[in-house]
Motif scaffolding. Structure first.
Motif, PDB file in Angstrom:
ATOM      1  N   GLY A  87      43.472  36.710 -82.227  1.00  0.00           N
ATOM      2  CA  GLY A  87      42.127  37.208 -82.468  1.00  0.00           C
ATOM      3  C   GLY A  87      41.034  36.302 -81.957  1.00  0.00           C
ATOM      4  N   PHE A  88      41.388  35.176 -81.338  1.00  0.00           N
ATOM      5  CA  PHE A  88      40.377  34.294 -80.760  1.00  0.00           C
ATOM      6  C   PHE A  88      39.819  34.928 -79.490  1.00  0.00           C
ATOM      7  CE2 PHE A  88      43.474  31.057 -82.569  1.00  0.00           C
ATOM      8  CZ  PHE A  88      42.758  30.870 -83.745  1.00  0.00           C
ATOM      9  N   THR A  89      38.601  34.597 -79.182  1.00  0.00           N
ATOM     10  CA  THR A  89      37.986  35.121 -77.954  1.00  0.00           C
ATOM     11  C   THR A  89      38.059  34.135 -76.800  1.00  0.00           C
ATOM     12  OG1 THR A  89      35.819  34.282 -78.649  1.00  0.00           O
ATOM     13  CG2 THR A  89      36.375  36.543 -79.274  1.00  0.00           C
ATOM     14  N   ASP A  90      38.343  32.855 -77.124  1.00  0.00           N
ATOM     15  CA  ASP A  90      38.264  31.838 -76.075  1.00  0.00           C
ATOM     16  C   ASP A  90      39.407  30.823 -76.146  1.00  0.00           C
ATOM     17  OD1 ASP A  90      37.532  30.672 -78.426  1.00  0.00           O
ATOM     18  OD2 ASP A  90      35.691  29.756 -77.685  1.00  0.00           O
ATOM     19  N   ALA A  91      40.507  31.169 -76.797  1.00  0.00           N
ATOM     20  CA  ALA A  91      41.595  30.196 -76.931  1.00  0.00           C
ATOM     21  C   ALA A  91      42.938  30.896 -76.983  1.00  0.00           C
ATOM     22  CB  ALA A  91      41.407  29.340 -78.187  1.00  0.00           C
ATOM     23  N   ASN A  92      43.937  30.278 -76.353  1.00  0.00           N
ATOM     24  CA  ASN A  92      45.321  30.725 -76.503  1.00  0.00           C
ATOM     25  C   ASN A  92      45.848  30.271 -77.860  1.00  0.00           C
ATOM     26  OD1 ASN A  92      45.379  31.831 -73.918  1.00  0.00           O
ATOM     27  ND2 ASN A  92      46.102  29.920 -72.991  1.00  0.00           N
ATOM     28  N   THR A  93      47.009  30.791 -78.234  1.00  0.00           N
ATOM     29  CA  THR A  93      47.642  30.351 -79.474  1.00  0.00           C
ATOM     30  C   THR A  93      49.156  30.496 -79.365  1.00  0.00           C
ATOM     31  OG1 THR A  93      47.500  30.466 -81.898  1.00  0.00           O
ATOM     32  CG2 THR A  93      47.615  32.566 -80.713  1.00  0.00           C
TER      33      THR A  93
END
Length: 620
Positions: free
Chosen positions: A71-77
């Protein structure tokens, strides 16, 4: 068996535990405002809009389907299930560029695997900084057989360090040329079940089975109670013979299950302390509370006691002497010994890094598991995995010894993915000279070694770990202090690569491939992404160049001009310092505000007096 009703232990967060063989969970990452320590509200990484994350629970033999939505807009996970073997499912282990491509924003990955163990585990992001920012939780696996020890109620407890700044602020300041010593950020507080000053309401004459997990990113903690003791019955998923202690030392990523039996007398409440290991901190800020007080509450109307003090921090139970309940004896002599030396040093960009054998782990272009799957017969050649990944190829069924020589002045908790190991030797801390392992001169090894998946090594000392290479896959071995992993303190074991290729269960899933494609990562090739010539590593990521010996050209120029400036300065001091100063006494007296008369003044006064007596005028 009933569950505790303690609000303390966050049972409102426990995901439903049912007898079904398959557990399907959907979780979406995102930022949630929280105030863990009561001192500062800040964003934490939550799931489905809530934080702390839920306690997950299932049974040995169950199947897990966990859909993780980024659900991040600017990061991988990513997501790692700490301590779980992932037999036949290495791609579900979680470390980016080791076993998977990171999940890009807006994408979903299904983590699908079968539970083959039981005991206390946890889950966390394996993407830098994210579990320190809140993406972490306990995962408990019940045995299908009766528990070997009697208890009345079951509770869960996590401890951790806490920072008021998030990782996007801390990381670039830590890995920075202006932090040349590599000093780790000092925590702002410690947490006890993701909060502070907790009250645990207990019943008299009750035995609680307490599962304890250190989910921190840096600091080990001591746990101790006023008027009560712990009986250790499990470490890192391994059941052990009972051992009673007043003090537990738990490093980051370690787990303990303990029995705590309450008193018959309910007239008094007791302190339950968690305390940071101060030896890991470069300095102690004046406002840092290192000893945090929680309470075992028998009577709400009774007084809550103050901090409980202990005299001897060395009185904790040494986990080296724990004996597995299985009575597993020492594995046979090793087929392969991997010796790794821990060093912290600076590279040419001025940043302090961590090294195993002079290599700081640098992620490859293609995840190592993909290289193992797509390199054919070259998969047994360590070169295809890159020169800066510290990769070791292990043969199926071999007995492996890992010798860790810690040349650093701090403790390091090391975690092995995909396995538990036998801790067969841990040399005491050396306060003077460095002590390294000597195969011809070492302590006698135990007949029934302690077994777990995370163990710490003392400063300037060594430890020896032994395990069986019986789980084909790619497995990370790294320091679990997250700052040190960010510095590159890791190696990877490529275990039975031909067995990986032969197992259809290891085939990459559609979600896995989608994450790679969205990140423009190749799904074949060596560490440099070359799938034509697998021994050609042109363009592979490598560590920075070392600091040059002696002075660089710029350094020499700077030194020359500094010397010239220094000589000119000394000359100026000499010239002006030796020059005659007129009226020096008068000037000094003026500067010191003294009222004195010099000889010239006395002459003028004498002349004035003479002029006055002769009737003449004296003009000044």
């Amino acid at each position: 068996m009933k569950l505790s009703t303690l609000s303390l232990f966050l049972f409102s967060c426990i995901v439903s535990f049912v007898a079904a063989e398959t557990h399907t969970w959907w979780f979406e990452t995102g930022w949630v405002n929280a105030n863990p320590d009561g001192f500062l509200e800040k964003p934490m990484i939550g799931w489905n809009g809530t934080w702390p994350l839920p306690i997950l629970r299932a049974k040995k033999g169950d199947t897990i389907n966990l859909y993780l939505i980024n659900g991040f807009t600017d990061a991988n996970t990513t997501l790692h299930f700490h301590g779980m073997f992932q037999n036949g499912s290495s791609q579900m282990d979680g470390p980016p560029f080791v076993t998977q491509c990171p999940i890009p924003p807006g994408e979903t990955m299904l983590y699908n695997f079968t539970l083959t163990q039981h005991g206390t585990y946890w889950y966390h992001s394996h993407t830098s900084g994210q579990y320190g920012d809140g993406m972490r939780g306990i995962f408990y696996i019940d045995d299908t057989e009766d528990y070997p020890y009697d208890y009345d109620e079951e509770v869960f407890l996590s401890v951790t360090d806490n920072y008021h700044h998030n990782s996007d602020y801390l990381n670039p300041r830590f890995l920075n040329r202006y932090n040349p010593a590599g000093a780790e950020p000092i925590p702002d507080s410690s947490l006890f079940n993701e909060t502070r000053n907790v009250t645990w309401h207990v019943q008299p004459d009750t035995t609680y089975l307490v599962h304890i997990v250190n989910v921190g990113r840096f600091v080990s903690q001591y746990l101790y109670m006023e008027g009560h003791e712990f009986e250790i019955v499990e470490v890192d998923g391994v059941m052990v013979e009972k051992n009673a202690t007043d003090l537990i030392y738990i490093a980051v990523a370690q787990r303990y299950s303990v029995l705590i039996t309450t008193k018959s007398d309910t007239s008094q409440n007791y302190a339950f302390m968690n305390s940071m290991d101060q030896t890991l901190l470069d300095y102690i800020p004046a406002d840092l509370i290192v000893n945090s007080t929680n309470w075992i509450v028998y009577d709400d109307s009774a007084e809550l006691p103050g901090q409980y003090y202990i005299d001897d921090w060395d009185a904790d139970f040494d986990d080296f002497f724990l004996r597995p309940l299985s009575n597993q004896t020492l594995f046979p002599d090793p087929d392969y010994v991997v010796t790794i030396d821990v060093v912290m040093d600076n590279l040419g960009n001025g940043i302090n890094y961590a090294f195993f054998n002079n290599i700081t782990y640098t992620p490859p272009t293609v995840p190592t598991l993909i290289t193992a799957l797509t390199s054919g017969e070259f998969a047994t050649n360590e070169l295809v995995y890159g020169t800066n990944t510290n990769s070791f190829v292990l043969q199926k069924g071999d007995i492996i010894d890992i010798v860790v020589n810690n040349q650093d002045s701090g403790k390091h908790p090391f975690h092995l993915h995909g396995h538990i190991f036998q801790l067969i030797e841990r040399h005491p801390e050396s306060f003077t000279d460095l002590v390294s392992f000597n195969n011809s001169d070492h302590a006698e090894w135990p007949e029934y070694p302690m077994m777990r998946d995370t163990a710490y090594v003392y400063p300037q000392s060594y430890m020896v770990l032994r395990f069986v290479a019986d789980n084909p896959g790619v497995w990370f071995f790294h320091c679990h202090i997250e700052w040190h992993l960010d510095q590159g303190l890791a190696v990877q074991f490529v275990e039975d690569p031909m067995g990986i290729q032969a197992d259809p269960n290891q085939a990459l899933t559609p979600d896995y491939i989608n994450s790679c494609q969205k990140n423009n990562i190749s799904i074949s090739g060596n560490a440099a992404g070359n799938s034509v010539n697998l021994l050609d590593l042109t363009g592979e990521p490598v560590q920075h160049k070392p600091l040059p010996p002696g002075f660089t050209a710029k350094g020499i120029v700077a030194l020359v001009f500094s010397c010239i400036a220094g000589i000119c300065g000394i000359a100026a001091i000499a010239v002006y310092g030796m020059a005659e100063i007129k009226d020096v006494e008068h000037r000094v007296a003026r500067d010191l505000a003294l009222d004195i008369e010099d000889e010239d003044d006395e002459d003028e006064i004498t002349q004035a007096e003479e002029g006055s007596s002769s009737g003449g005028e004296v003009s000044k």
